[in-house]
Scaffold this motif. Structure first.
Motif, PDB file in Angstrom:
ATOM      1  N   ASN A 242       0.802  -1.237   0.000  1.00  0.00           N
ATOM      2  CA  ASN A 242       0.000   0.000   0.000  1.00  0.00           C
ATOM      3  C   ASN A 242       0.831   1.282   0.000  1.00  0.00           C
ATOM      4  O   ASN A 242       0.304   2.356  -0.267  1.00  0.00           O
ATOM      5  N   TYR A 243       2.111   1.201   0.344  1.00  0.00           N
ATOM      6  CA  TYR A 243       2.959   2.400   0.373  1.00  0.00           C
ATOM      7  C   TYR A 243       3.684   2.639  -0.950  1.00  0.00           C
ATOM      8  O   TYR A 243       4.492   3.571  -1.052  1.00  0.00           O
ATOM      9  N   GLN A 244       3.445   1.805  -1.957  1.00  0.00           N
ATOM     10  CA  GLN A 244       4.184   1.966  -3.218  1.00  0.00           C
ATOM     11  C   GLN A 244       3.772   3.223  -3.972  1.00  0.00           C
ATOM     12  O   GLN A 244       2.661   3.732  -3.798  1.00  0.00           O
TER      13      GLN A 244
ATOM     14  N   GLY B 195       7.988  -3.827  -2.533  1.00  0.00           N
ATOM     15  CA  GLY B 195       7.818  -3.583  -1.103  1.00  0.00           C
ATOM     16  C   GLY B 195       9.198  -3.648  -0.508  1.00  0.00           C
ATOM     17  O   GLY B 195      10.195  -3.533  -1.229  1.00  0.00           O
ATOM     18  N   VAL B 196       9.291  -3.858   0.799  1.00  0.00           N
ATOM     19  CA  VAL B 196      10.625  -3.942   1.407  1.00  0.00           C
ATOM     20  C   VAL B 196      11.079  -5.403   1.519  1.00  0.00           C
ATOM     21  O   VAL B 196      10.291  -6.320   1.304  1.00  0.00           O
ATOM     22  N   ASN B 197      12.365  -5.553   1.862  1.00  0.00           N
ATOM     23  CA  ASN B 197      12.997  -6.881   1.751  1.00  0.00           C
ATOM     24  C   ASN B 197      12.314  -7.974   2.555  1.00  0.00           C
ATOM     25  O   ASN B 197      12.153  -9.093   2.074  1.00  0.00           O
TER      26      ASN B 197
ATOM     27  N   ILE C  37      15.422  -1.903   2.135  1.00  0.00           N
ATOM     28  CA  ILE C  37      15.610  -2.633   3.394  1.00  0.00           C
ATOM     29  C   ILE C  37      14.917  -1.886   4.532  1.00  0.00           C
ATOM     30  O   ILE C  37      15.250  -0.729   4.815  1.00  0.00           O
ATOM     31  N   CYS C  38      13.956  -2.518   5.175  1.00  0.00           N
ATOM     32  CA  CYS C  38      13.221  -1.868   6.276  1.00  0.00           C
ATOM     33  C   CYS C  38      14.135  -1.743   7.492  1.00  0.00           C
ATOM     34  O   CYS C  38      14.592  -2.752   8.024  1.00  0.00           O
ATOM     35  N   PRO C  39      14.403  -0.500   7.940  1.00  0.00           N
ATOM     36  CA  PRO C  39      15.309  -0.348   9.088  1.00  0.00           C
ATOM     37  C   PRO C  39      14.773  -0.992  10.365  1.00  0.00           C
ATOM     38  O   PRO C  39      15.544  -1.438  11.199  1.00  0.00           O
ATOM     39  N   MET C  40      13.449  -1.040  10.510  1.00  0.00           N
ATOM     40  CA  MET C  40      12.917  -1.673  11.728  1.00  0.00           C
ATOM     41  C   MET C  40      13.262  -3.164  11.768  1.00  0.00           C
ATOM     42  O   MET C  40      13.630  -3.707  12.813  1.00  0.00           O
TER      43      MET C  40
ATOM     44  N   VAL D 107       5.957  -9.541  11.166  1.00  0.00           N
ATOM     45  CA  VAL D 107       6.565  -9.935   9.885  1.00  0.00           C
ATOM     46  C   VAL D 107       7.701  -8.997   9.477  1.00  0.00           C
ATOM     47  O   VAL D 107       8.540  -9.354   8.655  1.00  0.00           O
ATOM     48  N   ASN D 108       7.734  -7.810  10.082  1.00  0.00           N
ATOM     49  CA  ASN D 108       8.823  -6.853   9.793  1.00  0.00           C
ATOM     50  C   ASN D 108      10.127  -7.313  10.467  1.00  0.00           C
ATOM     51  O   ASN D 108      10.674  -6.649  11.344  1.00  0.00           O
ATOM     52  N   THR D 109      10.581  -8.495  10.096  1.00  0.00           N
ATOM     53  CA  THR D 109      11.843  -9.058  10.600  1.00  0.00           C
ATOM     54  C   THR D 109      12.489  -9.802   9.435  1.00  0.00           C
ATOM     55  O   THR D 109      11.794 -10.239   8.510  1.00  0.00           O
TER      56      THR D 109
ATOM     57  N   TYR E 222      11.387   0.518  16.761  1.00  0.00           N
ATOM     58  CA  TYR E 222      10.450   1.526  16.249  1.00  0.00           C
ATOM     59  C   TYR E 222      10.567   1.671  14.728  1.00  0.00           C
ATOM     60  O   TYR E 222      11.570   1.289  14.128  1.00  0.00           O
ATOM     61  N   CYS E 223       9.520   2.286  14.140  1.00  0.00           N
ATOM     62  CA  CYS E 223       9.545   2.654  12.717  1.00  0.00           C
ATOM     63  C   CYS E 223       9.742   4.167  12.643  1.00  0.00           C
ATOM     64  O   CYS E 223       8.942   4.920  13.221  1.00  0.00           O
ATOM     65  N   TYR E 224      10.771   4.607  11.917  1.00  0.00           N
ATOM     66  CA  TYR E 224      11.077   6.046  11.876  1.00  0.00           C
ATOM     67  C   TYR E 224       9.963   6.851  11.201  1.00  0.00           C
ATOM     68  O   TYR E 224       9.805   8.040  11.473  1.00  0.00           O
ATOM     69  N   VAL E 225       9.183   6.228  10.332  1.00  0.00           N
ATOM     70  CA  VAL E 225       8.110   6.966   9.641  1.00  0.00           C
ATOM     71  C   VAL E 225       6.948   7.222  10.615  1.00  0.00           C
ATOM     72  O   VAL E 225       6.445   8.349  10.724  1.00  0.00           O
TER      73      VAL E 225
ATOM     74  N   PRO F 265      -1.005   1.102  14.164  1.00  0.00           N
ATOM     75  CA  PRO F 265      -0.493   0.760  15.503  1.00  0.00           C
ATOM     76  C   PRO F 265       1.014   0.888  15.673  1.00  0.00           C
ATOM     77  O   PRO F 265       1.522   0.683  16.776  1.00  0.00           O
ATOM     78  N   GLU F 266       1.742   1.236  14.611  1.00  0.00           N
ATOM     79  CA  GLU F 266       3.174   1.534  14.778  1.00  0.00           C
ATOM     80  C   GLU F 266       3.385   2.949  15.325  1.00  0.00           C
ATOM     81  O   GLU F 266       4.515   3.357  15.594  1.00  0.00           O
ATOM     82  N   CYS F 267       2.286   3.715  15.461  1.00  0.00           N
ATOM     83  CA  CYS F 267       2.412   5.084  16.012  1.00  0.00           C
ATOM     84  C   CYS F 267       2.542   5.017  17.527  1.00  0.00           C
ATOM     85  O   CYS F 267       2.140   4.043  18.173  1.00  0.00           O
TER      86      CYS F 267
ATOM     87  N   ILE G 290       7.145   9.737   4.668  1.00  0.00           N
ATOM     88  CA  ILE G 290       7.508   8.940   3.492  1.00  0.00           C
ATOM     89  C   ILE G 290       8.513   7.879   3.906  1.00  0.00           C
ATOM     90  O   ILE G 290       9.539   8.193   4.511  1.00  0.00           O
ATOM     91  N   CYS G 291       8.225   6.634   3.559  1.00  0.00           N
ATOM     92  CA  CYS G 291       9.191   5.563   3.819  1.00  0.00           C
ATOM     93  C   CYS G 291      10.115   5.491   2.597  1.00  0.00           C
ATOM     94  O   CYS G 291       9.703   5.045   1.521  1.00  0.00           O
ATOM     95  N   LYS G 292      11.355   5.954   2.782  1.00  0.00           N
ATOM     96  CA  LYS G 292      12.294   6.042   1.651  1.00  0.00           C
ATOM     97  C   LYS G 292      12.568   4.656   1.068  1.00  0.00           C
ATOM     98  O   LYS G 292      12.793   4.508  -0.127  1.00  0.00           O
ATOM     99  N   GLN G 293      12.569   3.663   1.931  1.00  0.00           N
ATOM    100  CA  GLN G 293      12.887   2.310   1.462  1.00  0.00           C
ATOM    101  C   GLN G 293      11.749   1.757   0.589  1.00  0.00           C
ATOM    102  O   GLN G 293      12.004   1.086  -0.418  1.00  0.00           O
ATOM    103  N   MET G 294      10.520   2.063   0.955  1.00  0.00           N
ATOM    104  CA  MET G 294       9.365   1.589   0.164  1.00  0.00           C
ATOM    105  C   MET G 294       9.332   2.246  -1.223  1.00  0.00           C
ATOM    106  O   MET G 294       8.793   1.689  -2.174  1.00  0.00           O
ATOM    107  N   LYS G 295       9.889   3.463  -1.300  1.00  0.00           N
ATOM    108  CA  LYS G 295       9.803   4.208  -2.567  1.00  0.00           C
ATOM    109  C   LYS G 295      10.966   3.909  -3.509  1.00  0.00           C
ATOM    110  O   LYS G 295      11.171   4.632  -4.481  1.00  0.00           O
TER     111      LYS G 295
HETATM  112 FE1  SF4 Z   1       9.767  -0.383   7.761  1.00  0.00          FE
HETATM  113 FE2  SF4 Z   1       8.487   1.749   8.754  1.00  0.00          FE
HETATM  114 FE3  SF4 Z   1       9.057   1.637   6.161  1.00  0.00          FE
HETATM  115 FE4  SF4 Z   1       7.150   0.068   7.233  1.00  0.00          FE
HETATM  116  S1  SF4 Z   1       7.125   2.294   7.041  1.00  0.00           S
HETATM  117  S2  SF4 Z   1       8.735  -0.558   5.781  1.00  0.00           S
HETATM  118  S3  SF4 Z   1       8.081  -0.396   9.232  1.00  0.00           S
HETATM  119  S4  SF4 Z   1      10.527   1.714   7.841  1.00  0.00           S
END
Ligand code: SF4
Ligand code: 13P
Length: 294
Positions: free
Chosen positions: A13-15, A49-51, A74-77, A102-104, A162-165, A189-191, A249-254
């Motif tokens: 959904n973030y693409q 999406g991310v890795n 690569i998702c930093p979380m 799943v974010n592992t 945490y998720c930086y976004v 719920p990541e907020c 904006i999630c830089k990794q997703m973009k």
């Molecule tokens: Fe990872 Fe946050 Fe990006 Fe989701 S929004 S992929 S948790 S950095």
């Protein structure tokens, strides 16, 4: 290329909008896991999406080739909880079961009893036969889950994942809620807990999408990555969306523009590979999640 190569394009959904437009399926982490699990008659899955998401698709489809347009998505979380840390916590709490978001990465997944996403964490934790649960890596999702599972002891691992976004949302949300009293506030719920406590509705990206579809409200404040708003504006244009923070904006997703998706199908260089031993162990946690979340 998609048709020629018999490829299935899955997009989170973030693409970017241009990727949403060519995707076969757009969805949340859970929905994309389900789509990957039932993929048939395709040779390639192109995962936008991310890795960790692409790895899950590869784990669930050992007979298919999973491509990711940019290997650096690569998702930093996910990197905040390496497998060695999960093993360390397991040694400290031998009586606990391990539920990982799943974010592992796949190696960490291989150490878990079951996986979860932000749409099913409450269900998974409640259905798991264990009183004490190691839960990671997102502290805020652990807080949200613990709030709804008062009979369980939930220990967040690490102590500060945490998720930086989603950390970007704060006082602006209070201001927007006051400015638009007729809008529903939808929160991921990541907020942080302070933001969750202001929400009219809390859920994963897929659950937020469904909420917009079924709610009588005409206006929504969206407290997650802005890609979801692009999708909502395209698919449900009759409603109004206010980003809780327009630079969320999630830089990794973009990292996957259209050219890279095309190139990935031409070169087939960016194959997502998970060693068999790890994939076999990680698969059981993902399959258990899919089973428990029915
Ligand atoms: Fe990872 Fe946050 Fe990006 Fe989701 S929004 S992929 S948790 S950095
Ligand atoms: P969803 O599971 O809600 O799609 O979220 C994935 C994610 O990475 C959130 O930041």
């Amino acid at each position: 290329m998609k048709r020629k190569e018999k490829a299935l394009i899955l997009a989170h959904n973030y693409q970017r909008l241009e990727i949403q437009e060519i995707a076969d399926s757009i969805g949340s982490s859970l929905q994309l896991c389900q789509e990957a699990a039932k993929a048939e008659d395709v040779k390639y899955i192109v995962f936008c999406g991310v890795n960790f998401m692409a790895e899950s698709a590869a784990i669930l489809n050992p007979d298919k080739i999973v491509l990711i347009p940019d290997l650096n998505a690569i998702c930093p979380m996910a990197a905040q909880l390496p497998a060695s840390e999960v093993r360390r916590y397991k040694k400290m709490h031998t009586d606990a079961k391990v539920v990982l978001y799943v974010n592992t990465l796949a190696e960490a997944k291989a150490e878990a009893d079951v996986m979860c996403t932000s749409s099913n964490s409450i269900k998974i934790v409640n259905r798991l036969e264990a009183d004490k649960i190691l839960f990671g890596p997102d502290w805020n999702l652990a807080w949200y889950t613990a709030k709804h599972c008062p009979d369980k002891e939930i220990i967040p691992i690490p102590e500060d994942g945490y998720c930086y976004v989603h950390k970007l949302f704060g006082a602006d949300v209070i201001y927007l809620k006051e400015k638009h009293p007729d809008a529903e506030l939808l929160v991921h719920p990541e907020c942080d807990p302070e933001v969750q406590e202001l929400a009219d509705f809390i859920g994963s990206t897929g659950q937020m999408y469904n909420r917009v579809q079924t709610s009588n409200s005409k206006k929504f404040i969206i407290t997650t990555e802005i890609g979801l708003i692009d999708r909502l504006r395209r698919e449900i244009p009759e409603k109004q969306y206010i980003p809780a923070y327009k630079n969320a904006i999630c830089k990794q997703m973009k990292r996957h523009p259209l050219e890279k998706v095309y190139e990935s199908l031409v070169t087939k260089n960016h194959v997502v590979k998970v060693p068999k031993k790890i994939a076999d162990r990680a698969r059981s946690g993902i399959e258990k999640m899919l089973e428990l979340s029915k």
